[in-house]
Motif scaffolding. Structure first.
Motif, short mmCIF file in Angstrom:
data_model
loop_
_atom_site.label_atom_id
_atom_site.label_comp_id
_atom_site.label_asym_id
_atom_site.label_seq_id
_atom_site.Cartn_x
_atom_site.Cartn_y
_atom_site.Cartn_z
N SER A 244 -8.84 36.79 -8.13
CA SER A 244 -9.23 35.84 -9.16
C SER A 244 -10.52 35.15 -8.76
O SER A 244 -10.61 34.61 -7.65
N ALA A 245 -11.51 35.18 -9.63
CA ALA A 245 -12.82 34.60 -9.31
C ALA A 245 -13.16 33.53 -10.34
O ALA A 245 -13.16 33.79 -11.55
N LEU A 246 -13.43 32.33 -9.85
CA LEU A 246 -13.81 31.22 -10.72
C LEU A 246 -15.18 30.72 -10.27
O LEU A 246 -15.36 30.40 -9.08
N ALA A 267 -10.91 41.85 -2.21
CA ALA A 267 -10.00 41.06 -3.03
C ALA A 267 -9.86 39.63 -2.51
O ALA A 267 -9.79 39.40 -1.31
N TYR A 268 -9.83 38.71 -3.45
CA TYR A 268 -9.58 37.31 -3.12
C TYR A 268 -8.29 36.88 -3.79
O TYR A 268 -8.03 37.27 -4.92
N GLY A 269 -7.50 36.06 -3.13
CA GLY A 269 -6.46 35.36 -3.86
C GLY A 269 -7.14 34.49 -4.90
O GLY A 269 -6.94 34.64 -6.10
N ILE A 270 -7.98 33.58 -4.40
CA ILE A 270 -8.82 32.76 -5.28
C ILE A 270 -10.22 32.71 -4.68
O ILE A 270 -10.37 32.51 -3.48
N LEU A 271 -11.20 32.87 -5.52
CA LEU A 271 -12.59 32.66 -5.12
C LEU A 271 -13.16 31.52 -5.96
O LEU A 271 -13.09 31.56 -7.19
N PHE A 272 -13.69 30.51 -5.30
CA PHE A 272 -14.44 29.46 -5.98
C PHE A 272 -15.90 29.59 -5.58
O PHE A 272 -16.22 29.54 -4.39
N GLY A 287 -0.46 36.99 1.12
CA GLY A 287 -0.64 38.43 1.33
C GLY A 287 -1.90 39.01 0.74
O GLY A 287 -1.93 40.20 0.40
N ASN A 288 -2.96 38.22 0.62
CA ASN A 288 -4.22 38.73 0.09
C ASN A 288 -5.17 39.12 1.22
O ASN A 288 -5.01 38.68 2.36
N THR A 289 -6.17 39.91 0.88
CA THR A 289 -7.17 40.22 1.91
C THR A 289 -7.87 38.93 2.33
O THR A 289 -8.00 38.65 3.51
N LEU A 290 -8.35 38.16 1.36
CA LEU A 290 -8.91 36.83 1.65
C LEU A 290 -8.19 35.84 0.75
O LEU A 290 -8.30 35.93 -0.48
N GLY A 291 -7.45 34.94 1.32
CA GLY A 291 -6.59 34.08 0.51
C GLY A 291 -7.36 33.18 -0.43
O GLY A 291 -7.21 33.26 -1.65
N PHE A 292 -8.21 32.33 0.12
CA PHE A 292 -8.91 31.33 -0.70
C PHE A 292 -10.30 31.17 -0.13
O PHE A 292 -10.46 30.87 1.07
N TYR A 293 -11.29 31.38 -0.96
CA TYR A 293 -12.68 31.32 -0.50
C TYR A 293 -13.41 30.28 -1.31
O TYR A 293 -13.46 30.37 -2.54
N LEU A 294 -13.98 29.30 -0.64
CA LEU A 294 -14.78 28.28 -1.33
C LEU A 294 -16.24 28.41 -0.88
O LEU A 294 -16.54 28.31 0.31
N GLY A 313 -6.91 33.48 5.79
CA GLY A 313 -6.24 32.50 4.94
C GLY A 313 -7.22 31.74 4.08
O GLY A 313 -7.13 31.73 2.85
N LEU A 314 -8.18 31.09 4.73
CA LEU A 314 -9.11 30.21 4.02
C LEU A 314 -10.51 30.43 4.59
O LEU A 314 -10.69 30.41 5.81
#
Lengths: 431, 270
Positions: A244-246, A267-272, A287-294, A313-314
């Motif tokens: 998911s990319a925001l 893949a990102y869990g979430i990308l900001f 369980g994502n390749t990259l959990g949360f990227y800011l 994770g982050l």
């Protein structure tokens, strides 16, 4: 078969003798309806397309199928206050430039519910229409795309109406499950989207509530830019090619969603990216390749999330500032946190409470659930990731773990990472 | 009267040594500890929560092998060598020589260490959590445990004093487990290393514990490593991790066997 069924069957037979199809009959009913009328459609196949230009309720009985002509939209909603419910829709056009969709909406306050959409480019496309309700639909695409997805942090996504449908090849002619453009005030809930190009796409779409949707095996589960003040609650985004990319937005609330097993190599869990003034609370990023990227995101509150079992994770870039990370649980990640420096522009605890870290020293003399010594979560690889990518082969190596352990107790000079001044110790209350 | 001594066939001596190895290990407390460890490590993944059994099990096995089974197997091999210390004079005086005797001992150790390591994946598989990654982790564990046992055997033949042998074995294990990683971490920033990364990667590949860890990581986290835009050697390794692990353990085992043979021929310490 009851009497109505026999009568309908006879009518269909008679009308077809005179060259009038079931679809023509339905179009005539729609055209002749008075505003607010309920048009109940009996089981059968009705050849589209259908254009609705007055506020009516088009309701299908079980087995009612709206069949597209593979040339354009199947149902076009031009008027406000239209309801389309309980149909199977299949066979829209595939023209990317025309935004072909199973249901194409330009009328405000449309209600689209309990439909099943197959074999279409876009599922539901909302264009310059506000306050729509899209609920409990099932949208099935042609299958997940190949994983050759451009990294959005390297080649940023572009805003516009149909930019997501720039195809790499003619074979990849797929649209989005739900596509929102230049509109606001929608409620999108309880939908299941699978195998489309992107799950839910936002561009210039504001003040929308998105809850209890399930989006699996698409490219971007959530593809989102230039859209403000939206809320996402209790959605599941899993097994998507790029996660998911925001981007380029503000005022978002992400609460109690699950970002799970998005595991392609980008893949990102979430990308900001450039997302500001946003709350991320109570989500499970698992369980994502990259959990949360800011990246370059400011004043984001990341609170009470479970960030577990990801490869990374982050990841927080040093361009992110003024953000707060508190009450989160980091567990089972190969790398809990990646940074590009010491990340001193963000806060890792509020009011004496930080985050729960795997491997944190469990020293809590006053038994308040908060560790008595700061926890340092180091990123030993730091800048070497770029200059010497082979360093990634030491992921989870005992030597690397040993140094991280030592650094968490005794600050080693020059090692990038973050410091949580008040680490939480794992308790039954930890998220 | 014919005074010539009939030399037994190689296979006969090797078979006898294998059976002797099997019988003598039944009372070996190192083997008992090793089996208990395998049992615990095999059962622990069943505690993995939230349906993460399939992925989590390979992780469990990886960590069990790195931090416990490797050491346990090493000590098993060491104890096997030291068990014969009082009989070296007699063994070396046998007409068949030490080659077949050592072969039987080596195969006995491989059967014990490798065979028992195969049990690591059994509980999870029986509970329906089997996966390709777990299979790879288990087979790899058998290879690494066998190799570690042979390294322990070689150390035991070279350092026959039990205390010194124990210190040497633990030192070797620490070197394999931490030393290589720390050395590579320390040198990763050097300009020469960054310009010639294949040498750095080759050192990592040659360490059996690193080879095993990276192979399992490739299997479990293959997406993350798929984006690793590193050199040709890394690309080859990513594509052939299982093959390399097999080659590395076989080659390492052969070298340890040879080292054991050389060590066994020595009559005294020092």
């Amino acid at each position: 078969m009851n009497a109505w069924g026999i009568l309908l069957f006879c009518l269909l037979g008679i009308t077809s003798l005179f060259g009038v199809t079931a679809g023509d009959a339905l179009r005539a009913r729609i055209a002749g309806a008075v505003p607010g009328e309920r048009i109940v459609v009996h089981p059968g196949i009705y050849e589209g397309p259908f254009t609705i230009e007055k506020p009516v309720h088009l309701l299908g009985e079980p087995g009612a199928i709206l069949q597209g002509d593979h040339q354009t939209h199947i149902v076009v909603v031009r008027a406000a206050d239209v309801e389309v419910a309980d149909f199977t829709l299949r066979g829209s056009g595939r023209a990317l430039g025309k935004d072909d969709a199973a249901i194409h909406i330009t009328g405000a306050r449309a209600i689209i519910r309990d439909n099943r959409i197959l074999d279409s480019l876009h599922g539901i496309y909302v264009r310059r229409a506000d306050d729509c309700r899209i609920a409990d639909n099932t949208i099935i695409g042609d299958g997940i795309s190949s994983d050759r997805v451009a990294d959005p942090t390297v080649a940023p996504l572009k805003p516009g109406e149909a930019e997501l449908c720039d195809v790499d090849s003619l074979q990849d002619r797929r649209g989005n499950g739900i596509h929102l453009w230049n509109s606001r005030g929608h409620v999108i809930e309880g939908n299941h989207i699978e195998g489309t190009r992107d799950g839910i796409y936002f561009s210039f779409a504001d003040a929308t509530m998105v809850r209890r949707n399930t989006i699996v095996r698409v490219r971007y589960g959530l593809h989102y830019m230039y859209s403000d003040d939206n809320t996402f609650e209790e959605n599941t985004f899993s097994e998507n090619g790029a996660g998911s990319a925001l981007m380029y937005s503000k005022g978002i609330v992400l609460r109690r969603n699950r970002f799970h097993a998005n595991r392609s190599h980008r893949a990102y869990g979430i990308l900001f990216q450039s997302v500001d003034n946003t709350l991320v609370e109570g989500n499970e990023i698992d369980g994502n390749t990259l959990g949360f990227y800011l990246e370059n995101s400011n004043d984001v509150v990341v609170r009470d999330n479970r960030i577990v079992r990801n490869y990374v994770g982050l990841r927080v870039s040093d361009s992110t500032s003024g953000s707060t990370f508190v009450g989160n649980r980091f567990s089972g990640n190969v790398h809990a946190v990646e940074t590009t420096g010491f990340n001193q522009a963000n806060r890792w605890s509020v009011d004496g409470r930080g985050n729960s870290w795997e491997g944190a020293l469990s020293l809590d003399l006053n038994r308040d659930g908060v560790g008595d010594v700061p926890h340092r979560e180091s990123d030993l690889f730091g800048q070497w990731r770029r200059t010497f990518p082979e360093i990634g082969l030491l992921s989870a190596a005992p030597g690397e773990r040993l140094l991280r352990f030592v650094h968490s107790r005794i600050a080693l000079p020059g090692v990038p990472g973050i410091t949580d001044p008040h680490p939480l110790l794992a308790t039954k209350d930890t998220p | 009267m014919n005074s010539a001594v009939a030399i037994p066939a190689f296979a006969d001596v090797a078979g006898a040594a294998l059976r002797r190895e099997w019988v003598s290990h039944r009372l070996n407390r190192f083997l008992h500890a090793h089996l208990l460890l395998i049992l615990a490590a095999g059962l622990l993944p069943l505690l993995t929560p939230d349906g993460g059994l399939a992925r989590g099990a390979a992780w469990w096995v990886l960590h069990a092998v790195l931090y416990a089974v490797s050491l346990s197997a090493l000590l098993l091999g060491l104890s096997s060598a030291h068990a014969e210390s009082e009989e070296f004079v007699w063994l070396l005086g046998q007409p068949a020589g030490i080659g077949p005797w050592l072969a039987g001992k080596v195969f006995g150790l491989i059967a014990l260490a490798g065979g028992s390591a195969l049990l690591l994946g059994l509980p999870v598989t029986l509970m329906g959590g089997g996966s390709k990654a777990l299979l790879l982790a288990t087979i790899g564990a058998a290879g690494v445990a066998s190799l570690c046992a042979l390294i322990g055997l070689a150390i035991g033949f070279w350092v026959r004093d039990s205390v010194r042998g124990l210190i040497a074995a633990i030192a070797a294990w620490l070197l394999l487990l931490f030393g290589v990683d720390l050395l590579l971490l320390a040198t990763a920033g050097a300009p020469w290393v960054q310009q010639n990364p294949d040498y750095w990667v080759a050192a990592l590949m040659l360490n059996p514990l690193d080879a095993y860890r990276v192979t399992i990581l490739f299997a479990v986290e293959n997406a993350a490593f798929g984006s690793l835009q590193a050199g040709r050697l890394t690309a080859w390794w990513i594509a052939h991790a299982g093959l390399w692990l097999g080659l590395a353990t076989l080659t390492g085992g052969a070298l340890a066997w040879a080292a054991s043979w050389c060590g066994a021929r020595r009559r005294l310490d020092g």
